[in-house]
Design a protein around this motif. Sequence first.
Motif, PDB file in Angstrom:
ATOM      1  N   ALA A  43       0.816  -1.219   0.000  1.00  8.06           N
ATOM      2  CA  ALA A  43       0.000   0.000   0.000  1.00  8.06           C
ATOM      3  C   ALA A  43       0.851   1.271   0.000  1.00  8.06           C
ATOM      4  N   PRO A  44       1.877   1.396   0.871  1.00 11.73           N
ATOM      5  CA  PRO A  44       2.699   2.604   0.830  1.00 11.73           C
ATOM      6  C   PRO A  44       3.388   2.817  -0.514  1.00 11.73           C
ATOM      7  N   ALA A  45       3.803   1.725  -1.166  1.00 16.46           N
ATOM      8  CA  ALA A  45       4.438   1.862  -2.481  1.00 16.46           C
ATOM      9  C   ALA A  45       3.447   2.391  -3.507  1.00 16.46           C
ATOM     10  N   LEU A  46       2.200   1.927  -3.425  1.00 12.82           N
ATOM     11  CA  LEU A  46       1.175   2.414  -4.355  1.00 12.82           C
ATOM     12  C   LEU A  46       0.847   3.880  -4.080  1.00 12.82           C
ATOM     13  N   TRP A  47       0.679   4.221  -2.812  1.00 11.39           N
ATOM     14  CA  TRP A  47       0.377   5.619  -2.477  1.00 11.39           C
ATOM     15  C   TRP A  47       1.502   6.548  -2.926  1.00 11.39           C
ATOM     16  N   ALA A  48       2.750   6.109  -2.722  1.00  9.78           N
ATOM     17  CA  ALA A  48       3.893   6.938  -3.105  1.00  9.78           C
ATOM     18  C   ALA A  48       3.913   7.202  -4.607  1.00  9.78           C
ATOM     19  N   ALA A  49       3.338   6.271  -5.368  1.00  3.21           N
ATOM     20  CA  ALA A  49       3.271   6.427  -6.822  1.00  3.21           C
ATOM     21  C   ALA A  49       2.011   7.165  -7.256  1.00  3.21           C
ATOM     22  N   GLY A  50       1.201   7.591  -6.300  1.00  2.43           N
ATOM     23  CA  GLY A  50      -0.021   8.315  -6.629  1.00  2.43           C
ATOM     24  C   GLY A  50      -1.170   7.423  -7.051  1.00  2.43           C
ATOM     25  N   ILE A  51      -1.088   6.146  -6.730  1.00  2.00           N
ATOM     26  CA  ILE A  51      -2.114   5.184  -7.151  1.00  2.00           C
ATOM     27  C   ILE A  51      -3.190   5.083  -6.070  1.00  2.00           C
ATOM     28  N   ARG A  52      -4.442   5.212  -6.473  1.00  2.00           N
ATOM     29  CA  ARG A  52      -5.567   5.111  -5.543  1.00  2.00           C
ATOM     30  C   ARG A  52      -6.546   4.007  -5.954  1.00  2.00           C
ATOM     31  N   ARG A  53      -6.350   3.464  -7.145  1.00  2.68           N
ATOM     32  CA  ARG A  53      -7.265   2.446  -7.662  1.00  2.68           C
ATOM     33  C   ARG A  53      -6.453   1.362  -8.357  1.00  2.68           C
ATOM     34  N   ILE A  54      -6.842   0.099  -8.162  1.00  5.09           N
ATOM     35  CA  ILE A  54      -6.205  -1.032  -8.825  1.00  5.09           C
ATOM     36  C   ILE A  54      -7.204  -1.601  -9.821  1.00  5.09           C
ATOM     37  N   ASP A  55      -6.851  -1.560 -11.093  1.00  4.95           N
ATOM     38  CA  ASP A  55      -7.800  -1.985 -12.129  1.00  4.95           C
ATOM     39  C   ASP A  55      -7.906  -3.500 -12.241  1.00  4.95           C
ATOM     40  N   ALA A  56      -6.823  -4.207 -11.984  1.00  2.00           N
ATOM     41  CA  ALA A  56      -6.856  -5.666 -12.048  1.00  2.00           C
ATOM     42  C   ALA A  56      -5.761  -6.234 -11.160  1.00  2.00           C
ATOM     43  N   VAL A  57      -6.085  -7.347 -10.499  1.00  2.00           N
ATOM     44  CA  VAL A  57      -5.101  -8.109  -9.728  1.00  2.00           C
ATOM     45  C   VAL A  57      -5.059  -9.522 -10.299  1.00  2.00           C
ATOM     46  N   PHE A  58      -3.863 -10.012 -10.575  1.00  2.00           N
ATOM     47  CA  PHE A  58      -3.672 -11.397 -10.993  1.00  2.00           C
ATOM     48  C   PHE A  58      -2.961 -12.134  -9.860  1.00  2.00           C
ATOM     49  N   ILE A  59      -3.570 -13.210  -9.378  1.00  2.00           N
ATOM     50  CA  ILE A  59      -2.956 -14.042  -8.349  1.00  2.00           C
ATOM     51  C   ILE A  59      -2.444 -15.308  -9.031  1.00  2.00           C
ATOM     52  N   SER A  60      -1.160 -15.598  -8.841  1.00  2.00           N
ATOM     53  CA  SER A  60      -0.554 -16.685  -9.608  1.00  2.00           C
ATOM     54  C   SER A  60      -0.970 -18.067  -9.125  1.00  2.00           C
ATOM     55  N   HIS A  61      -1.068 -18.256  -7.797  1.00  2.00           N
ATOM     56  CA  HIS A  61      -1.421 -19.583  -7.298  1.00  2.00           C
ATOM     57  C   HIS A  61      -1.745 -19.509  -5.815  1.00  2.00           C
ATOM     58  N   ALA A  62      -2.089 -20.674  -5.252  1.00  2.00           N
ATOM     59  CA  ALA A  62      -2.667 -20.702  -3.905  1.00  2.00           C
ATOM     60  C   ALA A  62      -1.634 -20.903  -2.804  1.00  2.00           C
ATOM     61  N   ASP A  63      -0.475 -20.289  -2.917  1.00  2.00           N
ATOM     62  CA  ASP A  63       0.480 -20.226  -1.815  1.00  2.00           C
ATOM     63  C   ASP A  63       0.351 -18.855  -1.167  1.00  2.00           C
ATOM     64  N   VAL A  64       0.282 -18.817   0.184  1.00  2.00           N
ATOM     65  CA  VAL A  64      -0.068 -17.580   0.879  1.00  2.00           C
ATOM     66  C   VAL A  64       0.900 -16.435   0.581  1.00  2.00           C
ATOM     67  N   ASP A  65       2.162 -16.755   0.293  1.00  2.66           N
ATOM     68  CA  ASP A  65       3.132 -15.678   0.054  1.00  2.66           C
ATOM     69  C   ASP A  65       2.915 -14.984  -1.287  1.00  2.66           C
ATOM     70  N   HIS A  66       1.847 -15.382  -1.982  1.00  2.00           N
ATOM     71  CA  HIS A  66       1.504 -14.724  -3.238  1.00  2.00           C
ATOM     72  C   HIS A  66       0.133 -14.041  -3.196  1.00  2.00           C
ATOM     73  N   PHE A  67      -0.621 -14.205  -2.099  1.00  2.00           N
ATOM     74  CA  PHE A  67      -1.955 -13.589  -2.103  1.00  2.00           C
ATOM     75  C   PHE A  67      -2.446 -13.069  -0.758  1.00  2.00           C
ATOM     76  N   ASN A  68      -1.754 -13.355   0.348  1.00  2.00           N
ATOM     77  CA  ASN A  68      -2.363 -13.047   1.646  1.00  2.00           C
ATOM     78  C   ASN A  68      -2.414 -11.558   1.985  1.00  2.00           C
ATOM     79  N   GLY A  69      -1.734 -10.709   1.205  1.00  2.00           N
ATOM     80  CA  GLY A  69      -1.827  -9.274   1.446  1.00  2.00           C
ATOM     81  C   GLY A  69      -3.031  -8.612   0.796  1.00  2.00           C
ATOM     82  N   LEU A  70      -3.793  -9.389   0.039  1.00  2.00           N
ATOM     83  CA  LEU A  70      -4.897  -8.812  -0.737  1.00  2.00           C
ATOM     84  C   LEU A  70      -6.010  -8.211   0.120  1.00  2.00           C
ATOM     85  N   PRO A  71      -6.439  -8.845   1.219  1.00  4.10           N
ATOM     86  CA  PRO A  71      -7.490  -8.220   2.036  1.00  4.10           C
ATOM     87  C   PRO A  71      -7.111  -6.839   2.555  1.00  4.10           C
ATOM     88  N   HIS A  72      -5.868  -6.653   2.990  1.00  4.88           N
ATOM     89  CA  HIS A  72      -5.437  -5.343   3.476  1.00  4.88           C
ATOM     90  C   HIS A  72      -5.464  -4.302   2.358  1.00  4.88           C
TER      91      HIS A  72
END
Length: 220
Positions: free
Chosen positions: A45-74
């Motif tokens: 989130a801080p990296a996105l805010w620093a870039a001026g991003i407030r909206r995410i148009d699409a998220v691609f999740i590669s697979h069902a290992d937590v280290d690739h998707f567990n930050g999505l709820p936040h």
Amino acid sequence: PDQLECQILSVGNGSAAVLRLPGGKTVLVDAGHIAGPRVGSRQIAPALWAAGIRRIDAVFISHADVDHFNGLPHLAERFSIKEVFVPPHFAGSDQEAVKLVCDELRQRNVPIRVCFADDRFDFGHGVEARVLHPPAEFGGTDNEQSLVLLVECRGRRILLPGDLEGAGLRRLLAGDPIPVDVLVAPHHGSRRANPPELIEWTRPQLVVVHIGPGAGALDD
């Protein structure tokens, strides 16, 4: 504003890549960390805010290992997310972590869409993404079924293969070679997922490795 920018975030033992597209769209590929979901609020989130991003148009999740998707709820708490794309095995997973993330997204009315090999996404302004793997039906481990996303903009190519390895990697390499400019090394640089054949197949100008503190590149 007229170029594609790919920012591979340094999240340690996890994975997150931000694609800022010509025309202003933002695409996120993976969003996770092995230690827990706070990577979404504390790093991505801080990296996105620093870039001026407030909206995410699409998220691609590669697979069902937590280290690739567990930050999505936040991230869903802090950003408007238009839609999330997952491979078939993710949608059918009975993992509790997967269920929690999907429930959170549904509560926020974020559509979850299944995608597989040969699906194409036209993001406009000369940017196209294509799914190379997995096909609609493909067995094996979560890693072997990782989503492989090829992003192309005006002749430049970025390959994001998640944790692809084993049978999934063999299937990919059995196809016609695809030279790329940037390869994000599959499975955090694991030797098993990064054989010489992959480099021959992709001929990358640059290889990026997601790696945690104290780890060596291309460890098993």
